[in-house]
Design an enzyme around this catalytic site. Structure first.
Site, mmCIF file in Angstrom:
data_model
loop_
_atom_site.group_PDB
_atom_site.id
_atom_site.type_symbol
_atom_site.label_atom_id
_atom_site.label_comp_id
_atom_site.label_asym_id
_atom_site.label_seq_id
_atom_site.Cartn_x
_atom_site.Cartn_y
_atom_site.Cartn_z
ATOM 1 C CD GLU A 147 0.204 0.600 13.511
ATOM 2 O OE1 GLU A 147 -0.643 1.334 12.903
ATOM 3 O OE2 GLU A 147 1.573 0.986 13.707
ATOM 4 N NE ARG B 248 -2.253 5.095 4.550
ATOM 5 C CZ ARG B 248 -2.276 4.705 5.547
ATOM 6 N NH1 ARG B 248 -2.261 3.458 5.788
ATOM 7 N NH2 ARG B 248 -1.680 5.317 6.800
ATOM 8 C CB THR C 202 5.537 5.864 10.683
ATOM 9 O OG1 THR C 202 3.979 5.628 10.499
ATOM 10 C CG2 THR C 202 5.587 5.970 12.270
ATOM 11 C CD GLU D 186 -2.351 6.859 9.641
ATOM 12 O OE1 GLU D 186 -3.071 5.684 10.329
ATOM 13 O OE2 GLU D 186 -1.222 7.038 9.508
ATOM 14 N NE ARG E 235 1.740 -1.931 7.054
ATOM 15 C CZ ARG E 235 1.088 -3.117 7.206
ATOM 16 N NH1 ARG E 235 2.108 -4.078 7.611
ATOM 17 N NH2 ARG E 235 -0.006 -3.813 6.984
ATOM 18 N NE ARG F 254 0.342 1.427 4.410
ATOM 19 C CZ ARG F 254 1.252 2.133 5.058
ATOM 20 N NH1 ARG F 254 1.771 3.117 4.420
ATOM 21 N NH2 ARG F 254 1.326 2.195 6.458
ATOM 22 C CB CYS G 1 1.313 8.862 10.651
ATOM 23 S SG CYS G 1 2.519 7.893 11.894
HETATM 24 P P1 ADP Z 1 -1.860 -0.228 6.693
HETATM 25 O O1 ADP Z 1 -1.091 0.975 7.618
HETATM 26 O O2 ADP Z 1 -0.979 -0.871 5.869
HETATM 27 O O3 ADP Z 1 -3.030 0.123 6.262
HETATM 28 P P2 ADP Z 1 -2.757 -2.090 8.921
HETATM 29 O O4 ADP Z 1 -1.832 -2.578 9.647
HETATM 30 O O5 ADP Z 1 -3.867 -1.188 9.425
HETATM 31 O O6 ADP Z 1 -2.001 -1.238 7.963
HETATM 32 O O7 ADP Z 1 -3.624 -3.272 8.224
HETATM 33 C C1 ADP Z 1 -4.746 -3.028 7.241
HETATM 34 C C2 ADP Z 1 -5.324 -4.138 6.759
HETATM 35 O O8 ADP Z 1 -4.440 -5.064 5.975
HETATM 36 C C3 ADP Z 1 -5.641 -5.266 7.916
HETATM 37 O O9 ADP Z 1 -6.899 -5.807 7.685
HETATM 38 C C4 ADP Z 1 -4.468 -6.124 7.494
HETATM 39 O O10 ADP Z 1 -4.699 -7.418 8.204
HETATM 40 C C5 ADP Z 1 -4.276 -6.255 6.106
HETATM 41 N N1 ADP Z 1 -3.037 -6.793 5.496
HETATM 42 C C6 ADP Z 1 -1.769 -6.238 5.962
HETATM 43 N N2 ADP Z 1 -0.907 -6.922 4.842
HETATM 44 C C7 ADP Z 1 -1.466 -7.915 4.303
HETATM 45 C C8 ADP Z 1 -1.367 -9.002 3.551
HETATM 46 N N3 ADP Z 1 -0.282 -9.185 3.335
HETATM 47 N N4 ADP Z 1 -2.419 -9.762 3.184
HETATM 48 C C9 ADP Z 1 -3.624 -9.683 3.518
HETATM 49 N N5 ADP Z 1 -3.900 -8.635 4.265
HETATM 50 C C10 ADP Z 1 -2.985 -7.711 4.666
HETATM 51 C C1 CIR Z 2 1.257 4.539 17.485
HETATM 52 O O1 CIR Z 2 2.045 5.423 17.594
HETATM 53 O O2 CIR Z 2 1.327 3.507 17.691
HETATM 54 C C2 CIR Z 2 0.022 5.004 16.394
HETATM 55 N N1 CIR Z 2 -0.058 6.464 16.395
HETATM 56 C C3 CIR Z 2 0.444 4.474 15.082
HETATM 57 C C4 CIR Z 2 1.774 4.901 14.430
HETATM 58 C C5 CIR Z 2 2.184 4.307 13.297
HETATM 59 N N2 CIR Z 2 1.301 3.840 12.573
HETATM 60 C C6 CIR Z 2 0.612 4.162 11.526
HETATM 61 O O3 CIR Z 2 1.236 5.223 10.728
HETATM 62 N N3 CIR Z 2 -0.257 3.535 10.777
#
Ligand code: ADP
Ligand code: CIR
Length: 357
Positions: free
Chosen positions: A314, A229, A273, A225, A280, A126, A271
Site C-alpha cells: 500500500e 496478521r 477497511t 497494525e 486481502r 492475509r 482499520c
Molecule cells: P497488507 O495490508 O495486506 O499487509 P501491504 O500492502 O502492506 O498489505 O503489503 C504487505 C507486504 O505484502 C508488502 O511487502 C507487499 O508487497 C506484500 N505482498 C502483497 N501481496 C503479495 C503477493 N501476492 N505476493 C508477494 N508479496 C505480496
Molecule cells: C489511509 O487512509 O490511506 C491509511 N490509513 C490506510 C487505509 C487502509 N489501509 C489499511 O488498512 N491497510
C-alpha cells in the site's frame, strides 16, 4: 476553560483547517459539519475522543481513508462517521446490515490463476485478528504489547506439520535481516506514517515480531497494525493451495487464541477497511500492457471490486509493470466469496492483457 472545553476547541480548530485542505480522503467526505458537531464531545469507555479516531487523516492529507478505531468501543460511539465510510469502502454494507458468520467454504474450485506462469508471480492471502482481552494499538500499554507477544508466540510455536515454525522478535532481530525480510515481501516496514499518526507505533519494537514456517509459506505478524496478521503465500498462481493453507492455519491458531468479533462488523480490526472477513487476497501480477492505459486499468479494477497497489504494498509504486491486485471489500460477504471476487477479477485482467499482447 475546563480541559474538556479546551479539547473541543482544539478539535474545532483542527477540523476547520482540515476542511480547507484539498484531499480525497473518505474522512473529509463523510465528516460533515453535522456529524462533527454530534461527535466532537464524545468519549469512549476507554477514554478515546474523535481526535484519536481522525488524527491520522488530519496529519496525512494523502490518506485514502484517514480514520482508525482508537479502541473497540469507537466503532459504536463514532458510528455516524464510521458507518458511511464503511458503506462506501465495502460497497453497500449499510448501518442496518450484519456481517455473516465465518464461512470458509471449499478451496477446491479456486484453482490456479495462471498455470502458464507468465503473469502471476506470487499469490498471498492475509487476514487480521484481534485478541480478546487486549485493547487496540493506541490504548495498549507496553506491558500489553509484551504479554500479547508472549501469548501469540506460545500459540504459534505449538503448531505442527506444514505450519510448524519459529517466532522472531523485532527487538532482537538485526536491521539487515529485517530489511531482507521486507524486500522479500514477508515483513511489514518500519515507521508507517499513517499508523504513527494514529498513535499505533508506541514502544516500537516492543512486542512486534514475525513468525514463519521453514518454507515461508505461512507467516504471522504480531502487534503491527492489528494484534495478528495471518498470511499464506507462495510463488505462482495456485490460489487453491494458498487458501487451504490459510484456512488450516487460522483454524488451528483459533483453537489456541480467542479472537475478537464485533456483533455487527465481524472480526474486529484497527482499520475499518479490514473489518468483516479481514481478508486481502492478492496476486503480484505482470500486466505491462493493460496498465499502460492507467485509467482503463483502474476502470476494470473498479468493475470487479479490485484494488491496485504498488509492488511494495500500500502507498508504493509499481516496479517493472508488476502490480499488487487484491479484493477491495472484505465486509458483508463470506470468506470464500471474498477470495472468489479477487479470482474473477484477476482472471479477467489476465485475459485482457493477453488480448493486448
Ligand atoms: P497488507 O495490508 O495486506 O499487509 P501491504 O500492502 O502492506 O498489505 O503489503 C504487505 C507486504 O505484502 C508488502 O511487502 C507487499 O508487497 C506484500 N505482498 C502483497 N501481496 C503479495 C503477493 N501476492 N505476493 C508477494 N508479496 C505480496
Ligand atoms: C489511509 O487512509 O490511506 C491509511 N490509513 C490506510 C487505509 C487502509 N489501509 C489499511 O488498512 N491497510
Amino acid at each position: 476553560m475546563s480541559p474538556d472545553d479546551e479539547r473541543v476547541k482544539a478539535l474545532e480548530k483542527a477540523y476547520a483547517e482540515y476542511m480547507e485542505i484539498d484531499t480525497n480522503s473518505l474522512l473529509k467526505k463523510h465528516l460533515t459539519q453535522q456529524v462533527f458537531d454530534t461527535l466532537k464531545t464524545r468519549i469512549t469507555n476507554q477514554g478515546s475522543t474523535l481526535l484519536d479516531v481522525i488524527q491520522s487523516g488530519l496529519k496525512n492529507p494523502d490518506s485514502h481513508v484517514g480514520l482508525y478505531a482508537a479502541d473497540q468501543h469507537a466503532y459504536d460511539v463514532f458510528a455516524s462517521l464510521f458507518d458511511p465510510v464503511i458503506e462506501e469502502y465495502h460497497g453497500d454494507f449499510t448501518s442496518n446490515d450484519v456481517h455473516p458468520p465465518l464461512d470458509w467454504g471449499t478451496a477446491d474450485d479456486l484453482g490456479d490463476l495462471d498455470p502458464s506462469g507468465e503473469f502471476v508471480i506470487s499469490t498471498r492471502i492475509r487476514c487480521a485478528r484481534s485478541v480478546d482481552g487486549y485493547p487496540l494499538n493506541p490504548t495498549m500499554t507496553e506491558t500489553h504489547y509484551m504479554e500479547l507477544e508472549r501469548e501469540v508466540k506460545q500459540a504459534l510455536e505449538s503448531l505442527e506439520g506444514e505450519l510448524k515454525g519459529t517466532y522472531y522478535s523485532l527487538a532482537t532481530m538485526d536491521k539487515e535481516t529485517q530489511q531482507q525480510l521486507i524486500d522479500d515481501h514477508f515483513l511489514f516496514k518500519e515507521g508507517d506514517r499513517f499508523l504513527e499518526a494514529a498513535n499505533a507505533n508506541r514502544f516500537w519494537p516492543t512486542g512486534e515480531g514475525i513468525f514463519f514456517n521453514e518454507a515461508k509459506t505461512f507467516l504471522v505478524w504480531c502487534n503491527e497494525e492489528d494484534h495478528m496478521r495471518l498470511i499464506s503465500m507462495e510463488k505462482g498462481g495456485n490460489l487453491s493451495s494458498v487458501y487451504s493453507r490459510l484456512v488450516k492455519a487460522v483454524t488451528e491458531v483459533g483453537k489456541k487464541v480467542r479472537f475478537s468479533r464485533h456483533p455487527r462488523l465481524g472480526f474486529l480490526t484497527f482499520c475499518s477497511t479490514n473489518l468483516g472477513t479481514t481478508i486481502r487476497a492478492s496476486v503480484h501480477a505482470r500486466l505491462p500492457k493493460l496498465s499502460e492505459d492507467y485509467a482503463k486499468f483502474e476502470e476494470i479494477a473498479a468493475m470487479y471490486n479490485l484494488q491496485i497497489r504498488g509492488t511494495r504494498g500500500e502507498h508504493s509504486e509499481s516496479v517493472e509493470g508488476i502490480y499488487d491486485i487484491s479484493n477491495k471489500r472484505r465486509l458483508g460477504l463470506s470468506e470464500r466469496d471474498v477470495v472468489f471476487e479477487m479470482r474473477n477479477g484477476v482472471l479477467e485482467m489476465i485475459k485482457q492483457e493477453k488480448q493486448l499482447m
